[in-house]
Design an enzyme around this catalytic site. Structure first.
Site, PDB file in Angstrom:
ATOM      1  N   GLY A  28     -28.298  52.961 -51.304  1.00 42.26           N
ATOM      2  CA  GLY A  28     -27.239  52.451 -50.466  1.00 42.26           C
ATOM      3  C   GLY A  28     -26.624  51.066 -50.574  1.00 42.26           C
ATOM      4  CG  HIS A  34     -23.517  52.129 -55.206  1.00 42.84           C
ATOM      5  ND1 HIS A  34     -23.477  50.965 -54.640  1.00 42.84           N
ATOM      6  CD2 HIS A  34     -24.928  52.408 -55.639  1.00 42.84           C
ATOM      7  CE1 HIS A  34     -24.789  50.578 -54.650  1.00 42.84           C
ATOM      8  NE2 HIS A  34     -25.652  51.120 -55.128  1.00 42.84           N
TER       9      HIS A  34
HETATM   10  P1  AMP Z   1     -29.072  51.166 -56.464  1.00 43.66           P
HETATM   11  O1  AMP Z   1     -28.494  51.548 -55.450  1.00 43.66           O
HETATM   12  O2  AMP Z   1     -29.164  49.659 -57.030  1.00 43.66           O
HETATM   13  O3  AMP Z   1     -30.160  51.708 -56.723  1.00 43.66           O
HETATM   14  O4  AMP Z   1     -28.219  51.874 -57.550  1.00 43.66           O
HETATM   15  C1  AMP Z   1     -27.846  53.155 -57.557  1.00 43.66           C
HETATM   16  C2  AMP Z   1     -27.271  53.620 -58.838  1.00 43.66           C
HETATM   17  O5  AMP Z   1     -26.223  52.998 -59.054  1.00 43.66           O
HETATM   18  C3  AMP Z   1     -28.298  53.149 -60.324  1.00 43.66           C
HETATM   19  O6  AMP Z   1     -27.999  54.402 -61.163  1.00 43.66           O
HETATM   20  C4  AMP Z   1     -27.342  51.856 -60.636  1.00 43.66           C
HETATM   21  O7  AMP Z   1     -27.807  51.645 -62.025  1.00 43.66           O
HETATM   22  C5  AMP Z   1     -25.802  52.199 -60.206  1.00 43.66           C
HETATM   23  N1  AMP Z   1     -25.109  50.863 -60.333  1.00 43.66           N
HETATM   24  C6  AMP Z   1     -25.607  49.861 -59.308  1.00 43.66           C
HETATM   25  N2  AMP Z   1     -24.870  48.612 -59.723  1.00 43.66           N
HETATM   26  C7  AMP Z   1     -23.921  49.247 -60.810  1.00 43.66           C
HETATM   27  C8  AMP Z   1     -23.002  48.553 -61.412  1.00 43.66           C
HETATM   28  N3  AMP Z   1     -22.473  47.296 -60.955  1.00 43.66           N
HETATM   29  N4  AMP Z   1     -22.202  49.439 -62.151  1.00 43.66           N
HETATM   30  C9  AMP Z   1     -22.484  50.644 -62.390  1.00 43.66           C
HETATM   31  N5  AMP Z   1     -23.572  51.327 -61.979  1.00 43.66           N
HETATM   32  C10 AMP Z   1     -24.139  50.487 -60.915  1.00 43.66           C
END
Ligand code: AMP
Length: 276
Positions: A28, A34
């Site tokens: 989230g 995301h």
């Molecule tokens: P998180 O909510 O931080 O657990 O991220 C959820 C998903 O979004 C994970 O697969 C992350 O690697 C991806 N994600 C987070 N930040 C980025 C970004 N800047 N670029 C691409 N994917 C991202």
């Protein structure tokens, strides 16, 4: 958009969705990184599902689980706008009932780099991802290159357990000045936000030296260390130049390599990486 918060409601909603289903697991506080995963899922599948769950099992005792940023109303508005079909927002008790006792451990690739600094982190990641895959039974699941080791771990999990889905890795989405987008960037005050540029800048410098012919891994690590050390508001945790699939540290960059780093900027611990 259907929003469910129980496993039972998820199962019945899942049954009515068109195949193939693309799943985007998140914690989230969504941002454009995301949404790039959601867009990729939208382009490749009949149905897109997103989970929003701040997973306590992947946080260490002194980490930011309690203060991790949350804004469910804003997240749901963004997902609705993006044409997502199903959102799962479970409580901790729903995800991990009292009798939950399985842990998924991917072994050594979960114990280096982030896993060495955050003991148990990838057991938490692998356990929640395995459960989400079981609940959603997606044909594809989407992960960001931003969390490079997470991608390696999840691919290992899927290959080792023979799970019937494809893992799609989406490139890192960055702010205009290069900073990788992250929910944790909200922890930065304005001066720290400017200083945080040094992470991506140091990686780009290493990439430039690689392009110019540098193949000595330690020289590339040193370059990142020296660049970061010139920014007083940033404290480097580690920099690694490793085999992109085994995550073993390299002496010579003679195969696909992952340059990854973590650094403290104020109270934020930020990570970034590039592939060579
Ligand atoms: P998180 O909510 O931080 O657990 O991220 C959820 C998903 O979004 C994970 O697969 C992350 O690697 C991806 N994600 C987070 N930040 C980025 C970004 N800047 N670029 C691409 N994917 C991202």
């Amino acid at each position: 958009m259907i929003v469910v918060d129980t496993v039972q409601a998820l199962r019945s909603a899942r049954g009515n969705l068109a195949e193939p289903l693309g799943l985007v697991p998140t914690m989230g506080f969504l941002h454009a990184g995301h949404m790039a995963l959601v867009d990729a899922a939208r382009a490749q599948n009949a149905t897109v599902a997103v989970s929003i769950f701040v997973n306590p099992k992947q946080f260490g005792p002194n980490e930011d689980f309690a203060t991790y940023p949350r804004d469910l109303d804003r997240d749901l508005a963004m997902l609705r706008q993006a044409g997502v079909d199903l959102v799962f927002v479970p409580s901790v008790e729903e995800m991990y009932p009292a009798d939950f006792s399985t842990t998924v451990d991917v072994g050594p690739i979960g114990e280096v780099l982030e896993g060495a600094r955050r003991p148990g982190h990838f057991r938490g990641v692998a356990t929640v991802v395995a459960r989400l895959f079981g609940l959603f039974q997606p044909q594809r699941a989407y992960f960001g290159q931003k969390d490079a080791q997470q991608c390696v771990v999840v691919k290992r999990l899927v290959a080792d357990l023979g799970l019937p889905l494809e893992i799609v890795v989406v490139p890192t989405v960055r702010e205009p000045d290069g900073l990788a987008m992250s929910s944790r960037n909200v922890y930065l005050n304005p001066k720290e936000r400017v200083a945080a540029r040094v992470l991506s800048a140091s990686l780009r410098l290493a990439e430039q030296h690689f392009r110019d012919g540098e193949r000595d891994a330690e020289t590339l690590r040193r370059l990142v260390r020296e660049t970061v050390s010139r920014e007083p508001l940033v404290r480097l945790d580690y920099v690694s130049v490793a085999d992109a699939s085994t995550l073993a540290e390299l002496e010579v960059v003679d195969r696909p390599a992952l340059v990854s780093m973590a650094a403290w900027v104020g109270r934020a611990r930020l990570i970034d990486n590039i592939l060579l």
